[in-house]
Motif scaffolding. Sequence first.
Motif, PDB file in Angstrom:
ATOM      1  N   ALA A   4       0.750  -1.050   0.103  1.00  0.00           N
ATOM      2  CA  ALA A   4      -0.001   0.033  -0.032  1.00  0.00           C
ATOM      3  C   ALA A   4       1.017   1.225  -0.055  1.00  0.00           C
ATOM      4  O   ALA A   4       2.095   1.121   0.453  1.00  0.00           O
ATOM      5  CB  ALA A   4      -0.721   0.073   1.288  1.00  0.00           C
ATOM      6  N   SER A   5       0.386   2.485  -0.412  1.00  0.00           N
ATOM      7  CA  SER A   5       1.115   3.494  -0.525  1.00  0.00           C
ATOM      8  C   SER A   5       1.325   4.135   0.865  1.00  0.00           C
ATOM      9  O   SER A   5       0.555   3.866   1.781  1.00  0.00           O
ATOM     10  CB  SER A   5       0.564   4.536  -1.523  1.00  0.00           C
ATOM     11  OG  SER A   5      -0.605   5.175  -0.829  1.00  0.00           O
ATOM     12  N   ALA A   6       2.251   4.974   1.071  1.00  0.00           N
ATOM     13  CA  ALA A   6       2.365   5.786   2.565  1.00  0.00           C
ATOM     14  C   ALA A   6       1.034   6.365   2.671  1.00  0.00           C
ATOM     15  O   ALA A   6       0.768   6.155   4.035  1.00  0.00           O
ATOM     16  CB  ALA A   6       3.726   6.698   2.407  1.00  0.00           C
ATOM     17  N   THR A   7       0.580   7.067   1.966  1.00  0.00           N
ATOM     18  CA  THR A   7      -0.606   7.972   2.310  1.00  0.00           C
ATOM     19  C   THR A   7      -1.818   7.202   2.620  1.00  0.00           C
ATOM     20  O   THR A   7      -2.598   7.309   3.675  1.00  0.00           O
ATOM     21  CB  THR A   7      -1.059   8.777   1.198  1.00  0.00           C
ATOM     22  OG1 THR A   7       0.200   9.374   0.549  1.00  0.00           O
ATOM     23  CG2 THR A   7      -2.099   9.726   1.348  1.00  0.00           C
ATOM     24  N   ALA A   8      -1.758   5.807   1.889  1.00  0.00           N
ATOM     25  CA  ALA A   8      -2.933   4.894   2.224  1.00  0.00           C
ATOM     26  C   ALA A   8      -2.746   4.296   3.834  1.00  0.00           C
ATOM     27  O   ALA A   8      -3.812   4.489   4.647  1.00  0.00           O
ATOM     28  CB  ALA A   8      -3.284   3.821   1.143  1.00  0.00           C
ATOM     29  N   LEU A   9      -1.602   3.850   3.878  1.00  0.00           N
ATOM     30  CA  LEU A   9      -1.362   3.467   5.235  1.00  0.00           C
ATOM     31  C   LEU A   9      -1.626   4.338   6.386  1.00  0.00           C
ATOM     32  O   LEU A   9      -2.056   4.019   7.240  1.00  0.00           O
ATOM     33  CB  LEU A   9       0.169   2.876   5.223  1.00  0.00           C
ATOM     34  CG  LEU A   9       0.567   1.737   4.422  1.00  0.00           C
ATOM     35  CD1 LEU A   9       2.168   1.623   4.370  1.00  0.00           C
ATOM     36  CD2 LEU A   9      -0.066   0.317   5.050  1.00  0.00           C
ATOM     37  N   LEU A  10      -1.164   5.500   6.215  1.00  0.00           N
ATOM     38  CA  LEU A  10      -1.194   6.573   7.104  1.00  0.00           C
ATOM     39  C   LEU A  10      -2.620   7.062   7.187  1.00  0.00           C
ATOM     40  O   LEU A  10      -3.155   6.976   8.521  1.00  0.00           O
ATOM     41  CB  LEU A  10      -0.639   7.881   6.923  1.00  0.00           C
ATOM     42  CG  LEU A  10       0.908   7.613   6.826  1.00  0.00           C
ATOM     43  CD1 LEU A  10       1.585   8.865   6.419  1.00  0.00           C
ATOM     44  CD2 LEU A  10       1.494   7.333   8.459  1.00  0.00           C
ATOM     45  N   ASP A  11      -3.561   7.058   6.382  1.00  0.00           N
ATOM     46  CA  ASP A  11      -4.961   7.184   6.545  1.00  0.00           C
ATOM     47  C   ASP A  11      -5.471   6.000   7.312  1.00  0.00           C
ATOM     48  O   ASP A  11      -6.590   6.138   7.993  1.00  0.00           O
ATOM     49  CB  ASP A  11      -5.657   7.323   4.923  1.00  0.00           C
ATOM     50  CG  ASP A  11      -5.439   8.695   4.440  1.00  0.00           C
ATOM     51  OD1 ASP A  11      -4.928   9.468   5.269  1.00  0.00           O
ATOM     52  OD2 ASP A  11      -5.724   8.715   3.238  1.00  0.00           O
ATOM     53  N   GLY A  12      -5.216   4.875   7.078  1.00  0.00           N
ATOM     54  CA  GLY A  12      -5.619   3.586   7.849  1.00  0.00           C
ATOM     55  C   GLY A  12      -5.757   3.838   9.214  1.00  0.00           C
ATOM     56  O   GLY A  12      -6.170   3.569  10.137  1.00  0.00           O
ATOM     57  N   ILE A  13      -4.107   4.289   9.640  1.00  0.00           N
ATOM     58  CA  ILE A  13      -3.840   4.431  10.929  1.00  0.00           C
ATOM     59  C   ILE A  13      -4.481   5.723  11.809  1.00  0.00           C
ATOM     60  O   ILE A  13      -5.126   5.391  12.841  1.00  0.00           O
ATOM     61  CB  ILE A  13      -2.370   4.691  11.394  1.00  0.00           C
ATOM     62  CG1 ILE A  13      -1.516   3.742  10.761  1.00  0.00           C
ATOM     63  CG2 ILE A  13      -1.988   4.906  12.730  1.00  0.00           C
ATOM     64  CD1 ILE A  13      -0.085   3.908  10.579  1.00  0.00           C
ATOM     65  N   ARG A  14      -4.958   6.646  10.983  1.00  0.00           N
ATOM     66  CA  ARG A  14      -5.624   7.676  11.349  1.00  0.00           C
ATOM     67  C   ARG A  14      -6.998   7.400  11.939  1.00  0.00           C
ATOM     68  O   ARG A  14      -7.756   8.129  12.634  1.00  0.00           O
ATOM     69  CB  ARG A  14      -5.545   8.908  10.252  1.00  0.00           C
ATOM     70  CG  ARG A  14      -4.151   9.610  10.430  1.00  0.00           C
ATOM     71  CD  ARG A  14      -4.403  10.828   9.488  1.00  0.00           C
ATOM     72  NE  ARG A  14      -3.096  11.302   9.401  1.00  0.00           N
ATOM     73  CZ  ARG A  14      -2.225  11.367   8.223  1.00  0.00           C
ATOM     74  NH1 ARG A  14      -2.848  10.722   7.266  1.00  0.00           N
ATOM     75  NH2 ARG A  14      -0.954  11.708   8.307  1.00  0.00           N
ATOM     76  N   ALA A  15      -7.676   6.283  11.414  1.00  0.00           N
ATOM     77  CA  ALA A  15      -8.901   5.818  11.805  1.00  0.00           C
ATOM     78  C   ALA A  15      -8.920   5.496  13.411  1.00  0.00           C
ATOM     79  O   ALA A  15     -10.128   5.148  13.965  1.00  0.00           O
ATOM     80  CB  ALA A  15      -9.359   4.613  11.008  1.00  0.00           C
ATOM     81  N   PHE A  16      -7.807   5.094  13.878  1.00  0.00           N
ATOM     82  CA  PHE A  16      -8.047   4.628  15.181  1.00  0.00           C
ATOM     83  C   PHE A  16      -6.673   5.433  16.170  1.00  0.00           C
ATOM     84  O   PHE A  16      -6.793   5.116  17.426  1.00  0.00           O
ATOM     85  CB  PHE A  16      -7.771   3.282  15.444  1.00  0.00           C
ATOM     86  CG  PHE A  16      -6.678   2.739  14.881  1.00  0.00           C
ATOM     87  CD1 PHE A  16      -5.239   2.496  15.569  1.00  0.00           C
ATOM     88  CD2 PHE A  16      -6.567   2.179  13.456  1.00  0.00           C
ATOM     89  CE1 PHE A  16      -4.275   1.715  14.975  1.00  0.00           C
ATOM     90  CE2 PHE A  16      -5.534   1.445  13.075  1.00  0.00           C
ATOM     91  CZ  PHE A  16      -4.154   1.385  13.591  1.00  0.00           C
ATOM     92  N   LEU A  17      -6.143   6.300  15.451  1.00  0.00           N
ATOM     93  CA  LEU A  17      -5.098   7.053  16.519  1.00  0.00           C
ATOM     94  C   LEU A  17      -5.533   8.940  16.380  1.00  0.00           C
ATOM     95  O   LEU A  17      -5.860   8.922  15.099  1.00  0.00           O
ATOM     96  CB  LEU A  17      -3.598   6.756  16.221  1.00  0.00           C
ATOM     97  CG  LEU A  17      -2.730   5.743  16.460  1.00  0.00           C
ATOM     98  CD1 LEU A  17      -1.338   5.576  16.261  1.00  0.00           C
ATOM     99  CD2 LEU A  17      -3.082   5.168  17.759  1.00  0.00           C
ATOM    100  N   THR A  18      -5.391   9.300  17.287  1.00  0.00           N
ATOM    101  CA  THR A  18      -5.758  10.749  17.248  1.00  0.00           C
ATOM    102  C   THR A  18      -4.572  11.435  16.242  1.00  0.00           C
ATOM    103  O   THR A  18      -3.365  10.842  16.342  1.00  0.00           O
ATOM    104  CB  THR A  18      -5.747  11.506  18.356  1.00  0.00           C
ATOM    105  OG1 THR A  18      -4.499  11.516  19.131  1.00  0.00           O
ATOM    106  CG2 THR A  18      -6.788  10.881  19.512  1.00  0.00           C
ATOM    107  N   PRO A  19      -4.672  12.590  15.809  1.00  0.00           N
ATOM    108  CA  PRO A  19      -3.806  13.583  15.089  1.00  0.00           C
ATOM    109  C   PRO A  19      -2.532  13.640  15.869  1.00  0.00           C
ATOM    110  O   PRO A  19      -1.248  13.273  15.437  1.00  0.00           O
ATOM    111  CB  PRO A  19      -4.313  14.693  14.628  1.00  0.00           C
ATOM    112  CG  PRO A  19      -5.585  14.382  14.679  1.00  0.00           C
ATOM    113  CD  PRO A  19      -6.033  13.410  15.674  1.00  0.00           C
ATOM    114  N   ALA A  20      -2.509  13.689  17.138  1.00  0.00           N
ATOM    115  CA  ALA A  20      -1.416  13.975  17.800  1.00  0.00           C
ATOM    116  C   ALA A  20      -0.641  12.678  18.213  1.00  0.00           C
ATOM    117  O   ALA A  20       0.614  12.792  18.765  1.00  0.00           O
ATOM    118  CB  ALA A  20      -2.081  14.477  19.275  1.00  0.00           C
TER     119      ALA A  20
END
Length: 465
Positions: A4-20
Motif C-alpha cells: 500500500a502507498s504511504a498515504t493509504a497506510l497513514l490514512d488507515g492508522i488515522r482511523a484509530f489514532l488521534t492526530p497527536a
Amino acid sequence: MSTASATALLDGIRAFLTPAQLRTDPDSRLLYGRDWTHQHTPAPLAVALPTTVAQVQRLVQYANDQRLALVPSGGRTGLSGAAVAAQGELVVSFERMNRILDFDPIDRSVTCEPGVITETLQHYAREQGLFYPIDFAARGSSHIGGNIATNAGGIKVIRYGLTRDWVSGLKVVTGKGELLDLNKGLIKNASGYDLRHLFIGSEGTLGLIVEATLRLTSPPGPSSVMVLGVPELDGVMAIFDAFRNRLTLTAFEFFSAKALRHVLNKGLQRPFETATPYYVLVEIEHTSAATVDTALAVFEQCSEQGWLADGVISQSETQAQELWALRENITESIAQYQPYKNDIAVRISRVPAFLRAIDALLAREYPDFEVIWFGHIGDGNLHISVLKPAALDQAGFLARCRQVNEQLFSTIRQYGGSISAEHGVGLIKQPYLHYSRDEAEIAYLRAIKAVFDPNGILNPGKIFA
Ligand code: MLT
Ligand code: ZN
C-alpha cells in the motif's frame, strides 16, 4: 513489506489514532527512527504514540492486515540498532504509556507501563522505602519496556542479577495481536513453560510489552567505592577474587588508562597520581563495622602480590559518585569518535585467558586505531569501543571493524562466550549470531518467532535476517 502507498497506510492508522498520536514530520521520523547507534539512516514511515493497550492491539492488527513492519521504541538508548527503523517501518513509541499503575507493599512489587523511565522507577521504589536494583549509565532516559526487551544488565549484576530476575509479571501483545498476561506477579509458578522469559530479551521480535510487574527489594546499606590502579591485565581478576572472598561486592568494574584519559579530558579528576594501564572500580557494601578495615587489608594483600600499584577509597557519598563518574562517563566521553562497540562476555573463570587472547588480537588487528576497554568484568562482560580515526570515512571504518569481528567472534566461540553480553543483537550483531548460538538452536529461535509473529511484522531484521 507493505504494498500500500504511504498515504493509504497513514490514512488507515488515522482511523484509530488521534492526530497527536501519529507523527509524520521529518524531525520526529529522524529522532524516533534511531537509537544510540548511528550506522543506519533512519527512514520510518511515521511514529505512532499509543496510550492504551487497546490501541497497541489495534496497531498490531492493522500491521498484520497491511503487512506493515512495526519497530517498538523506548528510550532509544540501545547500542545494537534494535530500535532502528530504516526501512519504512512504523515506529511504535511507548513514551506516552508511562504510568506507574500499582504498588503492593506486601508483594513488594510495582506494576507499570513500559514507557516509565528506569530512574523514575528507582526513585519511586526509594519513596516506598524499597529498592529497584537494575542500574546503568542510561538510567535517566532508558525505559522499563526497553530494559525488559533487552534484559538489561548494567553495573550491579554481580550482586542483583539481570532485569530478568526482577520481572514477576508481563503483559504483552503478541505479533498476532493477542494480549498475554504472563506469570501475574507470582514468585512460584511451576505450571508449565514460562513464556515471560521468552519475551524478556526478545528485542521486540515476539511481542510488544504493554505492562510489567517488577519485584523490589530492601535498600542496600551504605557502601564504599575503591578505584585501584592495576599494572598487569592478569591482576584484574586476581583482585576480584581477593575482594569477593572476604567482602560483599555490589560492583566490580574495569577500565583502561586510555578510557580514563577521555573522561579526564572532559574535566574529571585523576583518582590518584600513579599511572597504570588498567583500573578497577570496586563497590563494597558495609555489612559490618569492620568492612572498611577488611577492604584495606585486602588492598594491602593485593598490593603485596603486585596486583595493584595504587588506590583510593571513598570517604563520602560525593567522593563515591566522583569515582563512579570515572567509569560511567566513558561512553559519553568517547561518543564524538563514533565508536564501533563490541559487547562481549565469557564465563568469569575464563576471563584472564580470554583477556590475554583478545589483547594480542586487537593489538595485531587494530595497530592504527584507538581501542578503549571497559566493562563489567566481575560478571565476565567487556565493552570494546574502537574509535574512528578522523581521516577515515564511516564506511571504510565499519568495513575494518567487521573484518576484525570475524576473528574476535571466532575467539569468543573458542572460549564459549557471547557476541552480545547486554547490548543485544539488534541489527548490528545479527550477522554474527552463529558465533554464539549453534545452527540447531537458531532454528528453534526462528520457529519461536514464527509462532508469535507469523507474518514477521515485529521488528524484522533484528536478531535474525
Ligand atoms: C556501559 O557499560 O557503560 C554501557 O553498556 C554503555 C557502553 O558500552 O557504551
Ligand atoms: Zn555496559
